[in-house]
Every structure is written in structure tokens, then in C-alpha cells.
Write a protein that holds these residues in place. Structure first.
Motif, mmCIF file in Angstrom:
data_model
loop_
_atom_site.group_PDB
_atom_site.id
_atom_site.type_symbol
_atom_site.label_atom_id
_atom_site.label_comp_id
_atom_site.label_asym_id
_atom_site.label_seq_id
_atom_site.Cartn_x
_atom_site.Cartn_y
_atom_site.Cartn_z
ATOM 1 N N TYR B 271 73.863 -23.893 -4.502
ATOM 2 C CA TYR B 271 73.217 -25.197 -4.689
ATOM 3 C C TYR B 271 71.987 -25.052 -5.582
ATOM 4 O O TYR B 271 71.823 -25.748 -6.585
ATOM 5 C CB TYR B 271 72.815 -25.764 -3.325
ATOM 6 C CG TYR B 271 72.318 -27.186 -3.344
ATOM 7 C CD1 TYR B 271 73.149 -28.248 -2.973
ATOM 8 C CD2 TYR B 271 71.014 -27.481 -3.728
ATOM 9 C CE1 TYR B 271 72.690 -29.553 -2.980
ATOM 10 C CE2 TYR B 271 70.538 -28.785 -3.744
ATOM 11 C CZ TYR B 271 71.388 -29.816 -3.367
ATOM 12 O OH TYR B 271 70.930 -31.101 -3.371
ATOM 13 N N ASN B 272 71.110 -24.111 -5.203
ATOM 14 C CA ASN B 272 69.870 -23.946 -5.958
ATOM 15 C C ASN B 272 70.110 -23.479 -7.378
ATOM 16 O O ASN B 272 69.489 -23.974 -8.317
ATOM 17 C CB ASN B 272 68.947 -22.981 -5.223
ATOM 18 C CG ASN B 272 68.239 -23.664 -4.079
ATOM 19 O OD1 ASN B 272 67.430 -24.552 -4.287
ATOM 20 N ND2 ASN B 272 68.571 -23.286 -2.858
ATOM 21 N N LEU B 273 71.023 -22.517 -7.536
ATOM 22 C CA LEU B 273 71.254 -21.986 -8.881
ATOM 23 C C LEU B 273 71.901 -23.041 -9.782
ATOM 24 O O LEU B 273 71.506 -23.205 -10.940
ATOM 25 C CB LEU B 273 72.129 -20.730 -8.810
ATOM 26 C CG LEU B 273 71.497 -19.543 -8.056
ATOM 27 C CD1 LEU B 273 72.436 -18.345 -8.084
ATOM 28 C CD2 LEU B 273 70.138 -19.178 -8.638
ATOM 29 N N VAL B 274 72.873 -23.767 -9.222
ATOM 30 C CA VAL B 274 73.568 -24.757 -10.049
ATOM 31 C C VAL B 274 72.662 -25.951 -10.360
ATOM 32 O O VAL B 274 72.600 -26.406 -11.504
ATOM 33 C CB VAL B 274 74.896 -25.205 -9.377
ATOM 34 C CG1 VAL B 274 75.500 -26.381 -10.115
ATOM 35 C CG2 VAL B 274 75.877 -24.047 -9.330
ATOM 36 N N THR B 275 71.921 -26.444 -9.354
ATOM 37 C CA THR B 275 71.049 -27.595 -9.655
ATOM 38 C C THR B 275 69.937 -27.201 -10.622
ATOM 39 O O THR B 275 69.524 -28.007 -11.444
ATOM 40 C CB THR B 275 70.428 -28.219 -8.386
ATOM 41 O OG1 THR B 275 69.788 -27.205 -7.640
ATOM 42 C CG2 THR B 275 71.463 -28.913 -7.538
ATOM 43 N N ASN B 276 69.482 -25.948 -10.551
ATOM 44 C CA ASN B 276 68.492 -25.504 -11.541
ATOM 45 C C ASN B 276 69.077 -25.587 -12.948
ATOM 46 O O ASN B 276 68.427 -26.069 -13.874
ATOM 47 C CB ASN B 276 68.054 -24.067 -11.268
ATOM 48 C CG ASN B 276 66.899 -23.993 -10.285
ATOM 49 O OD1 ASN B 276 66.374 -25.030 -9.868
ATOM 50 N ND2 ASN B 276 66.510 -22.803 -9.906
ATOM 51 N N ALA B 277 70.317 -25.103 -13.077
ATOM 52 C CA ALA B 277 70.964 -25.149 -14.392
ATOM 53 C C ALA B 277 71.104 -26.596 -14.864
ATOM 54 O O ALA B 277 70.913 -26.898 -16.046
ATOM 55 C CB ALA B 277 72.326 -24.473 -14.322
ATOM 56 N N LEU B 278 71.424 -27.493 -13.905
ATOM 57 C CA LEU B 278 71.572 -28.906 -14.270
ATOM 58 C C LEU B 278 70.233 -29.523 -14.670
ATOM 59 O O LEU B 278 70.140 -30.283 -15.638
ATOM 60 C CB LEU B 278 72.165 -29.693 -13.093
ATOM 61 C CG LEU B 278 73.634 -29.419 -12.737
ATOM 62 C CD1 LEU B 278 73.990 -30.047 -11.405
ATOM 63 C CD2 LEU B 278 74.550 -29.955 -13.843
#
Lengths: 130, 368
Positions: B271-278
Motif C-alpha cells: 500500500y505504502n510503496l504503491v501509493t507513494n509511486a502514485l
């Protein structure tokens, strides 16, 4: 020379809104330039420099994204900018971490104001810096 | 001559040793003095042992063996005194009896020693003890250091959290004071709006704090086979709005399909890694996110790579994972996400690394 420009470095918009209203009330003549973090302020200082004809006071928050207050002070300290000799900084923070206070003392700052900014504290530092 | 003292002191017409054979006085006294000297030494040793036992009575192993030795040595000493006495007083019964008793005590000592031998062999040598002590000390120092780190983490967390709670409250104080002193409707409306902002900021911070606390004390009960593509799907579903604005091209490449792990924990990490990328995408190019898993040296790796804003790691490597620190201020964020990811990964014995270049993109790689 009385302070006629305040550089306000703080990412908290509401806090800036309050600080600016307060300073305007005390002295509408003072020019206030707000920045959201140390990096923006540093870039400004590098480009514009601090005009010698103006007497500046920097109100500096500690916790800010991108470049925090201490990193800003360090950058200035390690730079060859001339302003570091006549720059007067007052830390303005709601941090009560003793380590932050200790660290603030290690820099040549005029003082440390715990937020919220009050009329008497800003008046004191305006006099000190003036 | 009949028995007196149970016959022990009878001499039965045996000649004293001096007159039994041809002793020169030199040889005789040589023999006698040697006997006496051995006897005296044998009598001295038990005193020393006794003193030793008294001094070390609390930590001396096999005390009974020491007492047995005292008896054994006393008995041996006595045989030598009697042997010397035979030169004048040929009480061979007495001598025989004492030799007999000494024999018994000696064998009791032998049996006793054999019995404790295996245990005695277990006793650590001083070197071994020192090694043990120094390993233990190292362990203690290490855990002490760890505790200190945790403590200082906790300190920082408390100060950071109290700072983040205090700022909006300070602001509200100021705003309310302002409200009181104004008659201007427009100003009042603006101030009200800012008060609302401050309230929601406090709420947000409290939510963040409780999520950190939850993570610190989660006892994972949902450990099982977790599929990476499923988790990614869930994460994207929960961030529909963000996905719609960011319009990413998501490339999935799961060379390792699944992992034996806690579902919630893996989801938090992803969640954290993907939302950061987003969130930290670049406005200059279309967002491309690569989510990959692979296996290397018996470890499963998960990497999330984007072509977003990137971070200048030369100065910020340590700050990146610390709590409440942020590198971009154009989007909402609390500075808590990567701190939590690092915590979660390390709690499970893994680690997380990052590679990034400003304006090129960022890759986070988690080693499980």
C-alpha cells in the motif's frame, strides 16, 4: 536600523496566516516574505541576497518538508554567502523536544520562540534585531 | 600378654623396630624423620582444605569430596606416625587396624571421585567461563543498544506526534482569538474555514498515530499463503481515486507468485510503496509503475519501481525512513508511510533498500 523585512519560513499555512496578521497589526510597514520550507528560502537568499539597505529578521520553523530549519541553518553556515554574517534568525516552532532546543543553541540564533507567536515575543525580537 | 584396649595396643613380643634387624642410627632416623615429615604434611593439608571450604562454602562444588579428602589425608598421615612409632612401640595390631581404616576411606574416596567425575568434567574452565561471560556481555550490550534505539525512537515519536498535535491546536487558539476581535464577516468566514482545517489536521494526525501504534503491536494471526497480485489488486481498489488521477501504466511481473506471510502486513507494505509511486509522480511524463517479485539466494524480493519525481539520496538516505520526514510538499502526506514499511519489514527479519535519481524515478526493494 529597525527591522523592516521579515522572512518567514514555515510550511504551516495557518500558522503563517496568524503570524503575518500579528506582525501587520504591530507594524504595517514591515515587509513579510513567506516561504514554505528551508529550500525555498535558501534559493531566495542565494539569488536575491539580503539587501544591506534592509534590516532583516528570519523567523524559522524547524520541522518542514524538503529542507527543515536545521538543514537550512547548516546550509547557510557552510556556504560562502555573505548574509551569514549579518543574518538574524529567530526559531519559531511548536517543538518542545529538548534535543531541538539543544540543537538550536548550537547555531548562532537570536532566540527560540515556542509557537504560537505572541505580540510581546515578536516585539522583543524586533527590538533586539533592530 | 592378653588384649588390652581390644588388643590394639598389644605388642605380642614383637621386637621394636630398632632391634629388629641391624639399623644404623643414621638409617633408622632417616626412616623415622621421613615418616614424621610425611605425617606432619598430611596433617597440615586438611587444615588448609578446611580453611578453603569455610571460605568458599557458598560456591564450592563437590564439598563432600573435599571432606572425604580431608579424612583420607588424615588417615594416611596417621599411618606414617604409627609407622614411626613402631621403632619403639611395636603395636602392629594398631598399625594394621589404622591401615585397614585408611584403606576403606581411600576406597570411599575413589568411589566418590569416580561418581563426581562426569559432573566435574562439565565444570567450565576459567577460559570457557570468560568466553561465556564475554559472549553474554556482548549480547547484553547489543540488546541494550537496541533498547536505547527503541527508546530514542519512542522519544522522537512522542515529540513528533506532540508537535503535530500541538501545531493545529496553537493555530486554533490564534484563530479563535482573531475571531473574537473581528467584526468583519469575510475575515470571520476565512477564519472559520481555517479552524475547520485545523480540526481535520488533528484528526488526521491522531489516525496516523493510532495506525503506528497498531503496527507496533500487531500479533499477526493472518499468516498464510498470500498472493502478490491479489494484494496489489486490493491496494489499487482502495485507491481508486488516486489511480484515476494518476493514470499509471502498471506492469506486473511476479516471478514469485506468493509468499508465506501476514496478509495485512504485506498489504501495508505494498500500500505504502504503491501509493507513494502514485503520489510522487512527475508531471512531465506518463506514470509507469513496475511491481515485480523475484527470488535470489533463498529470499523473496518485492520491488516497486516508478518513473516519478525521485529523491536526491546523497543527503537524505537516513531521513527517508525516519518518522514525520517529508521530501515533497505539493501532495498530502504525513511522513509516516516509509517509517512504517521499514518497521514492518524489519520486524519480520527482512530489510528494505532504495535507489533513486532525481527526476528519473525511484525503486524500493523489499527483501523478505
Amino acid at each position: 536600523m529597525p527591522v523592516n523585512r521579515i522572512i518567514l519560513v514555515d510550511d504551516d499555512e495557518i500558522s503563517n496566516f496568524l503570524s503575518i496578521s500579528l506582525i501587520r497589526k504591530i507594524d504595517p510597514e514591515i515587509e513579510i516574505i513567506p516561504f514554505r520550507n528551508g529550500k525555498e528560502a535558501l534559493d531566495y537568499l542565494k539569488n536575491e541576497g539580503l539587501s544591506k539597505r534592509r534590516s532583516n529578521l528570519i523567523l524559522l520553523d524547524i520541522r518542514m518538508p524538503v529542507m527543515n530549519g536545521f538543514e537550512f541553518l547548516e546550509e547557510i553556515h557552510n556556504s560562502d554567502l555573505k548574509i551569514k554574517d549579518f543574518m538574524r534568525v529567530v526559531i519559531l516552532s511548536s517543538s518542545d523536544n529538548p534535543r531541538d532546543l539543544e540543537r538550536a543553541k548550537s547555531f548562532e540564533v537570536l532566540g527560540y520562540i515556542n509557537k504560537p507567536l505572541k505580540e510581546e515575543s515578536i516585539c522583543t525580537y524586533l527590538k533586539l534585531a533592530g | 600378654m592378653e588384649d588390652d584396649f581390644f588388643g590394639l595396643l598389644t605388642t605380642n613380643k614383637w621386637p621394636p623396630r630398632w632391634v629388629c634387624g641391624d639399623w644404623t642410627s643414621l638409617h633408622g632416623w632417616f626412616y623415622i624423620l621421613s615418616d614424621l615429615s610425611i605425617g606432619l604434611a598430611y596433617f597440615a593439608i586438611p587444615f588448609i582444605l578446611f580453611y578453603f571450604i569455610r571460605k568458599r562454602k557458598n560456591d564450592l562444588p563437590f564439598v563432600q569430596i573435599f571432606w572425604l579428602f580431608i579424612l583420607f589425608i588424615l588417615a594416611c598421615g596417621t599411618t606414617h606416625f604409627v609407622d614411626a612409632a613402631l621403632f619403639w612401640f611395636p603395636a602392629y595390631h594398631l598399625s594394621g587396624t589404622i591401615l585397614f581404616i585408611t584403606g576403606i576411606i581411600s576406597w570411599v574416596a575413589v568411589v566418590g571421585l569416580v561418581k563426581v567425575l562426569p559432573e566435574a568434567l562439565q565444570l567450565k574452565t576459567t577460559d570457557e567461563l570468560e568466553t561465556t561471560v564475554s559472549t553474554r556481555t556482548d549480547e547484553l550490550l547489543a540488546s541494550n543498544k537496541k533498547l536505547r534505539e527503541i527508546n530514542s525512537d519512542l522519544d522522537n515519536f512522542v515529540y513528533a506526534a506532540s508537535h503535530d498535535l500541538k501545531s493545529p491546536i496553537n493555530n486554533k487558539e490564534g484563530l479563535i482569538a482573531m475571531l473574537k476581535s473581528t467584526d468583519n464577516k469575510e475575515v470571520a468566514d476565512e477564519v472559520f474555514q481555517k479552524i475547520e482545517q485545523s480540526v481535520s489536521k488533528v484528526r488526521h494526525t491522531i489516525d496516523q498515530i493510532s495506525s503506528v501504534v497498531k503496527i507496533q503491536r500487531t500479533e499477526e494471526q493472518d499468516i498464510g499463503e498470500v498472493f502478490f497480485n491479489k494484494v496489489l489488486e486490493e491496494v489499487l481498489e482502495e485507491n481508486v481515486n488516486l489511480v484515476e488521477t494518476a493514470k499509471p501504466q502498471i506492469i506486473q511481473n511476479f516471478a514469485v507468485d506468493s509468499i508465506h506471510f501476514s496478509h495485512t502486513t504485506l498489504k501495508s507494505i505494498m500500500y505504502n510503496l504503491v501509493t507513494n509511486a502514485l503520489k510522487y509522480r512527475s508531471a512531465e511524463r506518463d506514470l509507469e509503475i513496475q511491481v515485480r517479485t523475484f527470488s535470489r539466494e533463498n529470499h523473496t524480493y518485492l520491488s516497486v519501481e516508478d518513473n516519478g519525481l525521485g529523491i536526491d539520496l546523497s543527503q537524505n538516505r537516513e531521513k527517508l525512513f525516519s518518522i514525520f520526514s517529508r521530501f515533497h510538499d505539493h501532495v498530502e502526506g504525513s511522513g509516516i508511510g516509509l517509517f512504517m514499511v521499514k518497521r514492518l519489514v524489519e520486524k519480520k527479519g527482512g530489510d528494505i533498500s532504495v535507489a533513486s535519481e532525481k527526476n528519473k524515478g525511484t525503486t524500493f526493494t523489499v527483501k523478505f
